[in-house]
Design a protein around this motif. Structure first.
Motif, mmCIF file in Angstrom:
data_model
loop_
_atom_site.group_PDB
_atom_site.id
_atom_site.type_symbol
_atom_site.label_atom_id
_atom_site.label_comp_id
_atom_site.label_asym_id
_atom_site.label_seq_id
_atom_site.Cartn_x
_atom_site.Cartn_y
_atom_site.Cartn_z
ATOM 1 N N VAL A 178 48.715 30.580 47.580
ATOM 2 C CA VAL A 178 49.698 31.266 48.414
ATOM 3 C C VAL A 178 51.086 30.665 48.199
ATOM 4 C CG1 VAL A 178 47.956 31.794 50.167
ATOM 5 C CG2 VAL A 178 49.348 29.720 50.402
ATOM 6 N N ASP A 179 52.094 31.453 48.540
ATOM 7 C CA ASP A 179 53.477 30.988 48.500
ATOM 8 C C ASP A 179 53.794 30.345 49.850
ATOM 9 O OD1 ASP A 179 56.233 30.637 48.563
ATOM 10 O OD2 ASP A 179 56.680 32.572 47.645
ATOM 11 N N PRO A 180 54.104 29.054 49.877
ATOM 12 C CA PRO A 180 54.353 28.365 51.151
ATOM 13 C C PRO A 180 55.438 29.020 52.000
ATOM 14 C CG PRO A 180 54.141 26.779 49.368
ATOM 15 C CD PRO A 180 54.191 28.124 48.731
ATOM 16 N N GLU A 181 56.451 29.601 51.359
ATOM 17 C CA GLU A 181 57.553 30.182 52.128
ATOM 18 C C GLU A 181 57.080 31.371 52.961
ATOM 19 O OE1 GLU A 181 60.162 28.218 52.063
ATOM 20 O OE2 GLU A 181 59.019 27.102 50.544
ATOM 21 N N ASP A 182 55.978 32.010 52.546
ATOM 22 C CA ASP A 182 55.441 33.118 53.335
ATOM 23 C C ASP A 182 54.924 32.629 54.690
ATOM 24 O OD1 ASP A 182 55.999 34.977 51.377
ATOM 25 O OD2 ASP A 182 54.006 34.887 50.467
ATOM 26 N N ILE A 183 54.509 31.379 54.751
ATOM 27 C CA ILE A 183 54.050 30.811 56.027
ATOM 28 C C ILE A 183 55.218 30.742 57.010
ATOM 29 C CG2 ILE A 183 53.107 28.749 57.145
ATOM 30 C CD1 ILE A 183 51.587 28.174 54.542
ATOM 31 N N ILE A 184 56.387 30.344 56.521
ATOM 32 C CA ILE A 184 57.571 30.287 57.380
ATOM 33 C C ILE A 184 57.911 31.669 57.908
ATOM 34 C CG2 ILE A 184 60.038 29.721 57.470
ATOM 35 C CD1 ILE A 184 59.546 27.607 55.339
ATOM 36 N N ASP A 185 57.859 32.675 57.038
ATOM 37 C CA ASP A 185 58.166 34.044 57.451
ATOM 38 C C ASP A 185 57.222 34.503 58.562
ATOM 39 O OD1 ASP A 185 60.194 34.148 55.583
ATOM 40 O OD2 ASP A 185 59.007 35.198 54.071
ATOM 41 N N LEU A 186 55.930 34.239 58.391
ATOM 42 C CA LEU A 186 54.974 34.660 59.407
ATOM 43 C C LEU A 186 55.174 33.891 60.711
ATOM 44 C CD1 LEU A 186 51.594 35.139 57.473
ATOM 45 C CD2 LEU A 186 53.177 36.876 58.306
ATOM 46 N N TYR A 187 55.538 32.626 60.596
ATOM 47 C CA TYR A 187 55.780 31.846 61.812
ATOM 48 C C TYR A 187 56.961 32.408 62.586
ATOM 49 C CZ TYR A 187 56.895 28.028 64.959
ATOM 50 O OH TYR A 187 57.172 27.291 66.096
ATOM 51 N N LYS A 188 58.027 32.734 61.885
ATOM 52 C CA LYS A 188 59.218 33.254 62.558
ATOM 53 C C LYS A 188 58.978 34.638 63.156
ATOM 54 C CE LYS A 188 62.607 30.579 59.914
ATOM 55 N NZ LYS A 188 63.716 30.614 58.934
ATOM 56 N N LYS A 189 58.164 35.454 62.496
ATOM 57 C CA LYS A 189 57.917 36.814 62.987
ATOM 58 C C LYS A 189 56.843 36.852 64.066
ATOM 59 C CE LYS A 189 59.101 39.160 58.630
ATOM 60 N NZ LYS A 189 58.564 39.933 57.466
ATOM 61 N N HIS A 190 55.790 36.027 63.911
ATOM 62 C CA HIS A 190 54.622 36.183 64.782
ATOM 63 C C HIS A 190 54.204 34.902 65.497
ATOM 64 C CE1 HIS A 190 54.111 40.108 62.911
ATOM 65 N NE2 HIS A 190 54.131 39.536 61.722
ATOM 66 N N ARG A 191 54.937 33.795 65.285
ATOM 67 C CA ARG A 191 54.590 32.507 65.898
ATOM 68 C C ARG A 191 53.115 32.157 65.653
ATOM 69 N NH1 ARG A 191 59.238 31.889 65.759
ATOM 70 N NH2 ARG A 191 60.633 31.071 67.357
ATOM 71 N N ILE A 192 52.744 32.174 64.395
ATOM 72 C CA ILE A 192 51.351 31.862 64.057
ATOM 73 C C ILE A 192 50.971 30.477 64.565
ATOM 74 C CG2 ILE A 192 51.165 33.417 62.087
ATOM 75 C CD1 ILE A 192 51.734 31.015 60.280
ATOM 76 N N LYS A 193 49.734 30.379 65.058
ATOM 77 C CA LYS A 193 49.241 29.130 65.652
ATOM 78 C C LYS A 193 48.488 28.265 64.652
ATOM 79 C CE LYS A 193 50.249 29.296 70.155
ATOM 80 N NZ LYS A 193 49.156 29.489 71.119
#
Length: 477
Positions: A237-252
């Motif tokens: 996976v691309d690590p930066e996609d994790i940041i995007d999901l965190y900012k959009k959905h506050r992934i836990k």
């Protein structure tokens, strides 16, 4: 149904079948109002003439147990016990409304077919009997000195086994663990279930790989968890996609399978691993690392796990002996912060009162023996041969009709079929020709893929299996 009529009996076959179906109805396996298998399906399954099934159905129809409805087929009578004042549990309704969701229908079909001995199995994610550690288990059971108390043990698992797992993690995976921070589980899947149930709550968001084994599991939906996808390639996976999901959905949480990933066989690039750990620490997002395959590297390289690189305690590490020793042993574990482990152990104790001491003892004996590294080397060599055979088969039989890359470890090969296909129809045709595999859509959003598992089928059967698949593909397109 596994049952078959006794052709040596003095009771006519059709009466045996009628009695057996009546028993299944009485047991609730076919509730009132449910549709029975067709005459054609039952005749094939029971290996009798269709006229025999017709006679059995007539017998049940005369008793008022079943009835035929136009356009629906043969159903169990809604008033089979003859009294309107008696109420039969509505099993169909209960099944539909239960909170724990069933596996996807295609996966249920595959698992049912895998038990047919005339099929070559490229679907099951377990080792073949020849690759498992069964001979070593027989040696342990024959010569070992079992002195453990056969009763309930520590909620986290037997201490001797947890000490052995800690030593194993240090020697083979460069992970420094303590027995008090390890929970023994019934394989990796129970570990995932415990984490979802205990550390997340309804409405929480998590990130999973696309494609991913986690995508095929209904446990997230059953718990009301929202899962968001991280696209992956041959380097993970691309690590930066994790940041995007965190900012959009506050992934836990983020669920990753970084080593010879299921289903793609990919290896998460070391730079991406380090960046993921940075992101995890910066945003406080726990990483659940599922690591069943890291010890299968064909070149014997020690693959660095995320947990071995974790300096901030953000990784919950899951592994098991299912993919490297034997799936039936049912030994897995979670390593993580002690407070979290204690919470998960309490939940496991509520579910099953802790693990069985007998497989724990066998696992402890084997992991600490001189036989374990010998077995591991044999396993790697055999899996590498199986990988080479399936790669050769694909090149030889399908050439430029497919795309794939050869994994350097694990048990799965992820294959793209270039022509447009109907996955269900191609699977059905393949099963008809005697080979079963897992269509790609079960693992994520990508269409036109197939996961071929080379750990279950013997090397001698792999070319034959791919021949049958290639014939099914030619017939399909």
């Amino acid at each position: 149904m596994d049952w078959k009529p006794n052709r040596q009996s003095s009771i006519p076959v059709y009466k045996q079948i009628a009695a057996h179906i009546e028993q299944l109805i009485s047991n609730g396996e076919y509730p009132a109002g449910s549709v029975l298998p067709s005459e054609r399906a039952l005749s094939k399954e029971l290996q009798v003439n269709r006229s025999t099934i017709v006679a059995a159905f007539e017998e049940l129809r005369a008793l008022g147990i079943i009835e035929s409805l136009q356009g629906k087929g043969t159903i169990v009578s809604k008033n089979i016990w003859g009294g309107t004042n008696r109420r039969i549990p509505n099993w169909e309704k209960l099944i539909e409304t239960g909170s724990f969701l069933p596996n996807p229908s295609m996966m249920r079909t595959i698992r049912k077919e895998m038990y047919h001995q005339d099929l070559i199995d490229l679907a099951s994610g377990e080792l073949s009997p020849e690759l498992s550690a069964s001979p070593y288990f027989r040696k342990i059971l024959a010569t070992g000195d079992f002195t453990y108390h056969v009763g309930y043990d520590h909620p986290q698992g037997n201490l001797n086994l947890r000490q052995t797992i800690a030593q194993h993690l240090k020697e083979y995976r460069n992970i420094s663990a303590t027995p008090s921070s390890i929970l023994v589980t019934s394989g990796a899947q129970q570990a995932l279930y415990l984490i979802v149930q205990c550390l997340l709550q309804k409405g929480d968001a998590v990130a999973i790989e696309d494609p991913s084994y986690c995508y095929s599991l209904p446990l997230f939906k059953s718990a009301g968890i929202r899962s968001f996808l991280l696209p992956s390639d041959e380097q993970g996976v691309d690590p930066e996609d994790i940041i995007d999901l965190y900012k959009k959905h506050r992934i836990k949480m983020v669920f990753l399978n970084p080593n010879f990933q299921n289903p793609t066989g990919s290896l998460l690039h070391i730079d991406r691993r380090k960046r993921i750990l940075e992101i995890s620490s910066y945003y406080g997002i726990p990483i659940v690392e599922d690591d069943p395959y890291s010890l299968t590297a064909f070149d014997q390289t020690k693959v660095p796990t995320l947990k071995s690189l974790d300096q901030n305690g953000t990784v919950l590490y899951i592994s098991s002996l299912s993919k490297i020793v034997a799936s039936g042993l049912r030994i897995g574990w979670i390593f993580g912060p002690q407070k979290a482990i204690e919470r998960l152990a309490d939940a496991k104790q509520q579910i099953d009162f802790g693990h069985s001491i007998i497989p724990e003892w066998v696992a402890k004996q084997f992991l600490s023996s001189e036989d374990f590294p010998i077995h591991l080397q044999k396993l790697r060599n055999s899996l590498a041969c199986n990988r080479d055979k399936i790669v050769f088969s694909l090149h030889d039989l399908l050439g430029d009709q497919v795309e794939f890359f050869a994994p350097d470890g694990g048990i799965h090969l992820w294959c793209k079929v270039k022509s447009e296909i109907d996955e269900q129809q191609l699977l059905n045709e393949s099963i008809r020709r005697g080979v079963v595999y897992v269509p790609g859509s079960i693992f994520g959003t990508k269409k036109g893929y197939a996961r071929f598992t080379f750990g279950r089928a013997s090397e001698d059967h792999i070319y034959d299996a791919m021949t049958r698949f290639s014939e099914a593909l030619r017939h399909h397109v």
